[in-house]
Design a protein around this motif. Structure first.
Motif, PDB file in Angstrom:
ATOM      1  N   PHE A 134      -1.588  -1.557   9.005  1.00 52.80           N
ATOM      2  CA  PHE A 134      -1.742  -0.122   9.206  1.00 52.80           C
ATOM      3  C   PHE A 134      -0.471   0.520   9.740  1.00 52.80           C
ATOM      4  O   PHE A 134      -0.037   1.582   9.290  1.00 52.80           O
ATOM      5  CB  PHE A 134      -2.899   0.165  10.163  1.00 52.80           C
ATOM      6  CG  PHE A 134      -4.241   0.129   9.491  1.00 52.80           C
ATOM      7  CD1 PHE A 134      -5.238  -0.717   9.942  1.00 52.80           C
ATOM      8  CD2 PHE A 134      -4.508   0.945   8.402  1.00 52.80           C
ATOM      9  CE1 PHE A 134      -6.471  -0.752   9.308  1.00 52.80           C
ATOM     10  CE2 PHE A 134      -5.743   0.908   7.770  1.00 52.80           C
ATOM     11  CZ  PHE A 134      -6.733   0.051   8.230  1.00 52.80           C
ATOM     12  N   ASN A 135       0.138  -0.105  10.724  1.00 52.26           N
ATOM     13  CA  ASN A 135       1.349   0.471  11.302  1.00 52.26           C
ATOM     14  C   ASN A 135       2.503   0.463  10.315  1.00 52.26           C
ATOM     15  O   ASN A 135       3.285   1.407  10.252  1.00 52.26           O
ATOM     16  CB  ASN A 135       1.752  -0.290  12.571  1.00 52.26           C
ATOM     17  CG  ASN A 135       1.054   0.244  13.790  1.00 52.26           C
ATOM     18  OD1 ASN A 135       1.496   1.221  14.387  1.00 52.26           O
ATOM     19  ND2 ASN A 135      -0.046  -0.347  14.154  1.00 52.26           N
ATOM     20  N   GLN A 159      -9.932   0.281   5.410  1.00 53.72           N
ATOM     21  CA  GLN A 159     -10.440   1.263   6.363  1.00 53.72           C
ATOM     22  C   GLN A 159     -11.833   0.890   6.845  1.00 53.72           C
ATOM     23  O   GLN A 159     -12.193   1.114   7.991  1.00 53.72           O
ATOM     24  CB  GLN A 159     -10.479   2.652   5.713  1.00 53.72           C
ATOM     25  CG  GLN A 159      -9.113   3.278   5.527  1.00 53.72           C
ATOM     26  CD  GLN A 159      -8.544   3.815   6.825  1.00 53.72           C
ATOM     27  OE1 GLN A 159      -8.896   3.382   7.916  1.00 53.72           O
ATOM     28  NE2 GLN A 159      -7.655   4.769   6.712  1.00 53.72           N
ATOM     29  N   GLU A 163       2.291   0.555   7.036  1.00 45.81           N
ATOM     30  CA  GLU A 163       2.014   1.583   6.032  1.00 45.81           C
ATOM     31  C   GLU A 163       2.328   2.962   6.578  1.00 45.81           C
ATOM     32  O   GLU A 163       2.967   3.777   5.914  1.00 45.81           O
ATOM     33  CB  GLU A 163       0.544   1.476   5.617  1.00 45.81           C
ATOM     34  CG  GLU A 163       0.179   2.307   4.399  1.00 45.81           C
ATOM     35  CD  GLU A 163      -0.195   3.718   4.750  1.00 45.81           C
ATOM     36  OE1 GLU A 163      -0.500   3.955   5.936  1.00 45.81           O
ATOM     37  OE2 GLU A 163      -0.138   4.574   3.860  1.00 45.81           O
ATOM     38  N   ALA A 164       1.899   3.241   7.800  1.00 48.28           N
ATOM     39  CA  ALA A 164       2.159   4.549   8.386  1.00 48.28           C
ATOM     40  C   ALA A 164       3.645   4.770   8.573  1.00 48.28           C
ATOM     41  O   ALA A 164       4.167   5.851   8.307  1.00 48.28           O
ATOM     42  CB  ALA A 164       1.443   4.669   9.730  1.00 48.28           C
ATOM     43  N   ILE A 201       0.837  -1.202   0.000  1.00 48.31           N
ATOM     44  CA  ILE A 201       0.000   0.000   0.000  1.00 48.31           C
ATOM     45  C   ILE A 201       0.869   1.248   0.000  1.00 48.31           C
ATOM     46  O   ILE A 201       0.585   2.234  -0.674  1.00 48.31           O
ATOM     47  CB  ILE A 201      -0.939   0.007   1.214  1.00 48.31           C
ATOM     48  CG1 ILE A 201      -1.999  -1.058   1.066  1.00 48.31           C
ATOM     49  CG2 ILE A 201      -1.591   1.361   1.371  1.00 48.31           C
ATOM     50  CD1 ILE A 201      -3.029  -1.045   2.157  1.00 48.31           C
ATOM     51  N   ALA A 202       1.958   1.214   0.744  1.00 42.43           N
ATOM     52  CA  ALA A 202       2.775   2.417   0.856  1.00 42.43           C
ATOM     53  C   ALA A 202       3.546   2.702  -0.430  1.00 42.43           C
ATOM     54  O   ALA A 202       3.808   3.855  -0.758  1.00 42.43           O
ATOM     55  CB  ALA A 202       3.738   2.276   2.029  1.00 42.43           C
ATOM     56  N   ARG A 218       4.614  -5.393  17.605  1.00 39.68           N
ATOM     57  CA  ARG A 218       4.340  -5.568  19.035  1.00 39.68           C
ATOM     58  C   ARG A 218       2.855  -5.416  19.323  1.00 39.68           C
ATOM     59  O   ARG A 218       2.242  -6.230  20.017  1.00 39.68           O
ATOM     60  CB  ARG A 218       5.159  -4.556  19.836  1.00 39.68           C
ATOM     61  CG  ARG A 218       4.826  -4.538  21.317  1.00 39.68           C
ATOM     62  CD  ARG A 218       5.785  -3.650  22.076  1.00 39.68           C
ATOM     63  NE  ARG A 218       5.692  -2.263  21.688  1.00 39.68           N
ATOM     64  CZ  ARG A 218       4.852  -1.393  22.223  1.00 39.68           C
ATOM     65  NH1 ARG A 218       4.042  -1.774  23.182  1.00 39.68           N
ATOM     66  NH2 ARG A 218       4.827  -0.148  21.811  1.00 39.68           N
ATOM     67  N   LEU A 219       2.242  -4.345  18.803  1.00 40.56           N
ATOM     68  CA  LEU A 219       0.819  -4.114  19.040  1.00 40.56           C
ATOM     69  C   LEU A 219      -0.014  -5.243  18.446  1.00 40.56           C
ATOM     70  O   LEU A 219      -1.030  -5.657  19.011  1.00 40.56           O
ATOM     71  CB  LEU A 219       0.388  -2.774  18.441  1.00 40.56           C
ATOM     72  CG  LEU A 219       1.001  -1.529  19.081  1.00 40.56           C
ATOM     73  CD1 LEU A 219       0.653  -0.294  18.281  1.00 40.56           C
ATOM     74  CD2 LEU A 219       0.524  -1.387  20.511  1.00 40.56           C
ATOM     75  N   PRO A 239      11.699   1.031  13.278  1.00 39.48           N
ATOM     76  CA  PRO A 239      11.091   1.242  14.599  1.00 39.48           C
ATOM     77  C   PRO A 239       9.564   1.229  14.545  1.00 39.48           C
ATOM     78  O   PRO A 239       8.923   0.568  15.361  1.00 39.48           O
ATOM     79  CB  PRO A 239      11.617   2.615  15.015  1.00 39.48           C
ATOM     80  CG  PRO A 239      12.871   2.786  14.245  1.00 39.48           C
ATOM     81  CD  PRO A 239      12.664   2.097  12.950  1.00 39.48           C
ATOM     82  N   LEU A 249       6.127   3.459   6.860  1.00 40.92           N
ATOM     83  CA  LEU A 249       6.777   3.682   5.569  1.00 40.92           C
ATOM     84  C   LEU A 249       6.434   5.041   4.984  1.00 40.92           C
ATOM     85  O   LEU A 249       7.239   5.665   4.304  1.00 40.92           O
ATOM     86  CB  LEU A 249       6.357   2.584   4.575  1.00 40.92           C
ATOM     87  CG  LEU A 249       7.380   1.478   4.366  1.00 40.92           C
ATOM     88  CD1 LEU A 249       7.575   0.696   5.644  1.00 40.92           C
ATOM     89  CD2 LEU A 249       6.932   0.546   3.270  1.00 40.92           C
ATOM     90  N   ASP A 250       5.226   5.510   5.257  1.00 46.22           N
ATOM     91  CA  ASP A 250       4.800   6.772   4.677  1.00 46.22           C
ATOM     92  C   ASP A 250       5.408   7.968   5.388  1.00 46.22           C
ATOM     93  O   ASP A 250       5.502   9.049   4.833  1.00 46.22           O
ATOM     94  CB  ASP A 250       3.275   6.890   4.755  1.00 46.22           C
ATOM     95  CG  ASP A 250       2.624   6.435   3.477  1.00 46.22           C
ATOM     96  OD1 ASP A 250       1.396   6.269   3.473  1.00 46.22           O
ATOM     97  OD2 ASP A 250       3.349   6.257   2.496  1.00 46.22           O
ATOM     98  N   SER A 251       5.755   7.759   6.642  1.00 51.89           N
ATOM     99  CA  SER A 251       6.227   8.890   7.424  1.00 51.89           C
ATOM    100  C   SER A 251       7.743   8.827   7.504  1.00 51.89           C
ATOM    101  O   SER A 251       8.300   8.155   8.336  1.00 51.89           O
ATOM    102  CB  SER A 251       5.603   8.810   8.817  1.00 51.89           C
ATOM    103  OG  SER A 251       6.399   9.462   9.743  1.00 51.89           O
TER     104      SER A 251
END
Lengths: 247, 278
Positions: free
Chosen positions: A129-130, A90, A132-133, A75-76, A174-175, A167, A135-137
């Motif tokens: 989700f994590n 989503q 993707e976020a 996705i990213a 972990r989550l 990270p 990689l995007d940030s």
């Protein structure tokens, strides 16, 4: 800190018993619970329950890691994948893992596949989700630097962006394990014939409160260890991340 | 102790300094938005499911069809069952959530500012926190039986830790520079409390409450699945036991829609207040 906490809890517990004198089936003495815990930990039947629960979690979790990472990275980095999948994901994330338990019971019955489906589902969404976020940030300076050195799409993705997102990805892993564990427990409470979750429910029906609390302690410890193991990985990875080296 | 939540799909703020943002390499996000592509997957899925279940008896028995699920939804809505279920479930979720917010917020603020109190209570809280709220359900049922109070307690436990962690961190991690700056302007302790502490604490409360609401709705589903006599979760289990997947799917749809609505409402309400405190 943990030791003080445990001591305080036990103290408060003992105090409450002295003051209120509840029935032993409502609030047993700490010593009774501890004794029960020791008994359980030396019984093979209990270990069977623990092993079964852990198997269900890790089977689904590992599948979730593989699929979550793949989808998150896809996705990213791939526009087509992003356009195709993001709205569906989503929408689906509001069907929480717990909501899948009844239908999984109908489709899979009491089989292991049903529990593994739930744990996979829980881990997959969190990790996707994590990832993707993460990689995007990204620090754009690092990306631009790599590109001036001639890095193209694939190289950029795998050599620069993913390592830098480690990270965030580890946090997602972990989550995801945490949610998998919780979802598995819930599934065992509702629809199982063995396992830790089933064990504490069965014991509570038998009014065996010491066993219930002992089981809760085991569940808490397992959750704590799983979280702690990842925190260790996080601190190790954090020291070695790309931006950590650059800054 | 940090507030842990899965991060949403968005650009993040770098804690290490340096500009962060969407990777601008003509990669996955061009901003032109081929929205219709997003509909391809769900529409295809629904069509395939409907067609497959029409032609396959075994599949129909196990997953029913989209149309059958919609029919059950319509029936339950018309008969008033849906409304009464929703009332029960919302009462449980919002009740537990409210209780948790009311108790965890002042506790978090007080503990964040009082070293002695935090040294006393924090270890105990940190020991209980790893025990997943789901694991509390059998004990709570043993104490309170299966009923509204039991569900309230479990949902309270779920929300309490979420709100507490956010409030405690928010009230604790106040930039000492701000406090020092206020002091140089000869602000009294009370004024510092009002103008520096309260905004930080309120931020924590709002963020925690937002996350906790989602947790409350999920907690409602679990507790009702384990044992209940009414509510959306109960309804799903009821249909499941009767081997009526159409009813189960209908329930899943309701859970998702209401969950989404709660999330939307919470965001709207809280982000509006949040912007005042940035």
């Amino acid at each position: 800190m943990g030791g003080v906490g445990v001591a305080l809890c036990v103290l408060a517990w003992e105090l409450m018993i002295q003051v209120k004198h509840p029935l032993p089936s409502v609030l047993p003495r700490p010593s009774t619970v501890f004794g029960e815990l020791v008994t359980l930990l030396s019984s093979s039947a209990f270990y069977h329950d623990i092993e079964l629960s852990l198997f269900r979690v890790f089977a689904g979790y590992l599948l979730g890691v593989a699929s979550g990472l793949a989808v998150g990275i896809g996705i990213a980095r791939v526009r087509l994948v992003r356009d195709l999948l993001t709205p569906s994901l989503q929408a689906l994330r509001f069907i929480i893992p717990f909501a899948w338990i009844p239908i999984a019971a109908v489709i899979f019955g009491l089989s292991e596949a049903g529990k593994v489906f739930i744990t996979w589902y829980a881990a997959f969404f969190v990790i996707a989700f994590n990832t993707e976020a993460a990689l995007d940030s990204m620090e754009t300076t690092v990306v631009n630097a790599a590109r001036t050195l001639g890095a193209r799409r694939a190289r950029l993705t795998f050599s620069v962006i993913i390592p830098n997102a480690f990270p965030g990805i580890i946090t997602g892993l972990r989550l995801g394990l945490g949610l998998s564990w919780i979802s598995l427990l819930a599934a065992e409470l509702v629809n199982a014939s063995a396992g830790l979750g089933f064990f504490i429910l069965q014991q509570s029906a038998l009014l065996e409160t010491p066993s219930v609390i002992a089981g809760m302690i085991v569940i808490g410890v397992i959750g704590y260890l799983m979280n702690g193991a990842f925190r260790l990985v996080e601190s190790y990875v954090g020291k070695r991340s790309l931006s950590g080296e650059l800054s | 102790m940090t507030a842990e939540q899965p991060t949403p799909i968005a650009g993040g703020r770098s804690r290490r300094g340096g500009a962060r943002g969407r990777v601008q390499d003509g990669g996955a996000d061009d901003g032109r938005g081929r929205i219709w592509l997003g509909l391809v997957v769900p529409v295809t899925f629904v069509i395939v499911w409907q067609v497959a279940s029409t032609f396959s008896g075994p599949l129909r028995e196990v997953t029913s069809s989209p149309w059958a699920a919609l029919r059950v939804l319509g029936d339950d809505a018309r008969s008033g069952v849906l409304v009464s279920d929703l009332k029960t479930s919302l009462a449980e979720a919002i009740g537990g959530w409210l209780l948790a917010c009311l108790i965890a917020s002042p506790l978090g603020v007080v503990m964040a500012r009082s070293r002695t109190l935090s040294q006393l209570l924090l270890p105990a809280i940190e020991v209980v926190r790893p025990i997943s709220p789901v694991a509390w359900i059998p004990l709570t049922i043993l104490w309170l039986g299966v009923g509204y109070e039991e569900k309230l307690v479990v949902i309270f436990i779920i929300c309490f830790f979420i709100v507490f962690v956010n409030v405690y961190d928010g009230a604790r991690l106040i930039d000492p520079l701000l406090v020092k700056a206020a002091r140089t302007l000869t602000a009294s302790r009370l004024r510092i409390a009002i103008h520096v502490l309260m905004p930080a604490a309120t931020r924590g409360i709002l963020v925690g409450a937002q996350y906790a609401l989602t947790g409350a709705w999920g907690g409602m589903v679990v507790t009702e699945l384990v044992g209940a006599s009414s509510g959306i979760g109960y309804r799903m289990r009821f249909y499941g036991s009767a081997l009526r997947p159409d009813g189960v799917v209908a329930g899943m749809v309701v859970v998702a829609i209401v969950g989404w609505l709660l999330d939307r409402i919470a965001k709207l309400l809280f982000e509006r207040f949040l912007s005042k405190y940035r």
